[in-house]
Each structure stands twice: as C-alpha cells, then as structure tokens.
Design an enzyme around this catalytic site. Structure first.
Site, PDB file in Angstrom:
ATOM      1  N   THR A   1      -6.519  -5.824   3.132  1.00 58.23           N
ATOM      2  CA  THR A   1      -5.391  -5.649   2.217  1.00 58.23           C
ATOM      3  C   THR A   1      -4.920  -4.195   2.128  1.00 58.23           C
ATOM      4  O   THR A   1      -3.971  -3.905   1.415  1.00 58.23           O
ATOM      5  CB  THR A   1      -5.774  -6.125   0.806  1.00 58.23           C
ATOM      6  OG1 THR A   1      -6.930  -5.404   0.378  1.00 58.23           O
ATOM      7  CG2 THR A   1      -6.055  -7.625   0.792  1.00 58.23           C
ATOM      8  N   CYS A   2      -5.566  -3.292   2.849  1.00 60.11           N
ATOM      9  CA  CYS A   2      -5.249  -1.863   2.793  1.00 60.11           C
ATOM     10  C   CYS A   2      -4.126  -1.541   3.789  1.00 60.11           C
ATOM     11  O   CYS A   2      -4.265  -1.797   4.988  1.00 60.11           O
ATOM     12  CB  CYS A   2      -6.507  -1.052   3.118  1.00 60.11           C
ATOM     13  SG  CYS A   2      -6.227   0.716   3.325  1.00 60.11           S
ATOM     14  N   ASP A   3      -3.035  -0.979   3.293  1.00 59.32           N
ATOM     15  CA  ASP A   3      -1.893  -0.648   4.153  1.00 59.32           C
ATOM     16  C   ASP A   3      -2.279   0.345   5.244  1.00 59.32           C
ATOM     17  O   ASP A   3      -1.855   0.208   6.394  1.00 59.32           O
ATOM     18  CB  ASP A   3      -0.736  -0.076   3.335  1.00 59.32           C
ATOM     19  CG  ASP A   3      -0.054  -1.119   2.478  1.00 59.32           C
ATOM     20  OD1 ASP A   3      -0.185  -2.327   2.794  1.00 59.32           O
ATOM     21  OD2 ASP A   3       0.603  -0.741   1.498  1.00 59.32           O
TER      22      ASP A   3
ATOM     23  N   ARG B   1      -4.192  -1.373   7.954  1.00 55.59           N
ATOM     24  CA  ARG B   1      -3.305  -2.204   8.775  1.00 55.59           C
ATOM     25  C   ARG B   1      -2.519  -1.357   9.767  1.00 55.59           C
ATOM     26  O   ARG B   1      -2.329  -1.747  10.923  1.00 55.59           O
ATOM     27  CB  ARG B   1      -2.358  -3.020   7.892  1.00 55.59           C
ATOM     28  CG  ARG B   1      -3.064  -4.174   7.202  1.00 55.59           C
ATOM     29  CD  ARG B   1      -2.074  -5.184   6.666  1.00 55.59           C
ATOM     30  NE  ARG B   1      -1.332  -4.658   5.545  1.00 55.59           N
ATOM     31  CZ  ARG B   1      -1.333  -5.186   4.326  1.00 55.59           C
ATOM     32  NH1 ARG B   1      -2.037  -6.269   4.083  1.00 55.59           N
ATOM     33  NH2 ARG B   1      -0.632  -4.655   3.368  1.00 55.59           N
TER      34      ARG B   1
ATOM     35  N   LEU C   1     -10.335  -2.518   4.828  1.00 53.53           N
ATOM     36  CA  LEU C   1      -9.992  -3.700   4.039  1.00 53.53           C
ATOM     37  C   LEU C   1      -8.735  -4.322   4.625  1.00 53.53           C
ATOM     38  O   LEU C   1      -7.783  -3.605   4.956  1.00 53.53           O
ATOM     39  CB  LEU C   1      -9.728  -3.329   2.581  1.00 53.53           C
ATOM     40  CG  LEU C   1     -10.911  -2.848   1.766  1.00 53.53           C
ATOM     41  CD1 LEU C   1     -10.450  -2.356   0.397  1.00 53.53           C
ATOM     42  CD2 LEU C   1     -11.927  -3.957   1.602  1.00 53.53           C
TER      43      LEU C   1
END
Length: 104
Positions: free
Chosen positions: A8-10, A13, A6
């Site tokens: 938005t997933c740290d 990233r 995702l």
C-alpha cells in the site's frame, strides 16, 4: 534483488515499477528475515526505523525505548521503506541517489 516494503506504500510501488525484476516482499504479510534485518540495521542504524510513521506515533514511550531490532521484528511496518537488497548491497528509501546506484 529483493524489495522489502508495503503493497500500500506509494514509494514502494514506484520502486517496484522501476525495478520489475525485483522480488517484492510485503513486510506486513511476510515480515523481514532476522538476518536481513540485522544486516540492514548494521548498515543503516537508527535510520532504518521510520520515526515519522503513524505506527511510531502510536507507540508508548516504553515501546519506543525497546531494542530497535526487536521493535522492527514485532512491528515491521516501522521500517523505513523500501529496503532493497541487491546481492551484497543494501539500499534504503527511493531517492535519486538510490535510483542512480541501481541504474548505473
């Protein structure tokens, strides 16, 4: 190399930053191809389903009892992330063992 996760997933990233040549596939927007999902489930089993997620907690008992592959196909955000496919190898998560295997 493909990295399924995702945007938005740290953790996703961090993995993408460490693997800049990987193709990023956002599972919320694009989903996970059925053959990749089936291979990942054969390799990781129930560990592929993130039972600590907000999405999981929002499911009814009836939904949780469904076939995991069907559940992941319908709710790709339930997949533990990231799923990294590098040739014939697959890695789940972004812990030190995965990092060591990919950087070896």
């Amino acid at each position: 190399m493909q990295l399924y996760g995702l945007k938005t997933c740290d953790t996703c990233r961090k993995a993408l930053k460490a693997l800049p040549s990987a193709d990023f596939i956002d599972v919320r927007a694009q989903g996970v191809p059925a053959p990749v999902l089936a291979a990942a489930f054969a390799r990781f089993g129930q560990a592929l389903v993130n039972t600590r997620s907000t999405t999981w907690r929002g499911l009814s008992e009836e939904a949780r009892a469904r076939d995991p592959l069907a559940l992941l196909a319908d709710e790709p955000t339930l997949m533990k992330r990231p799923l990294i496919v590098a040739g014939d190898e697959m890695y789940l998560g972004w812990d030190k063992s995965v990092q060591a295997a990919l950087w070896a």
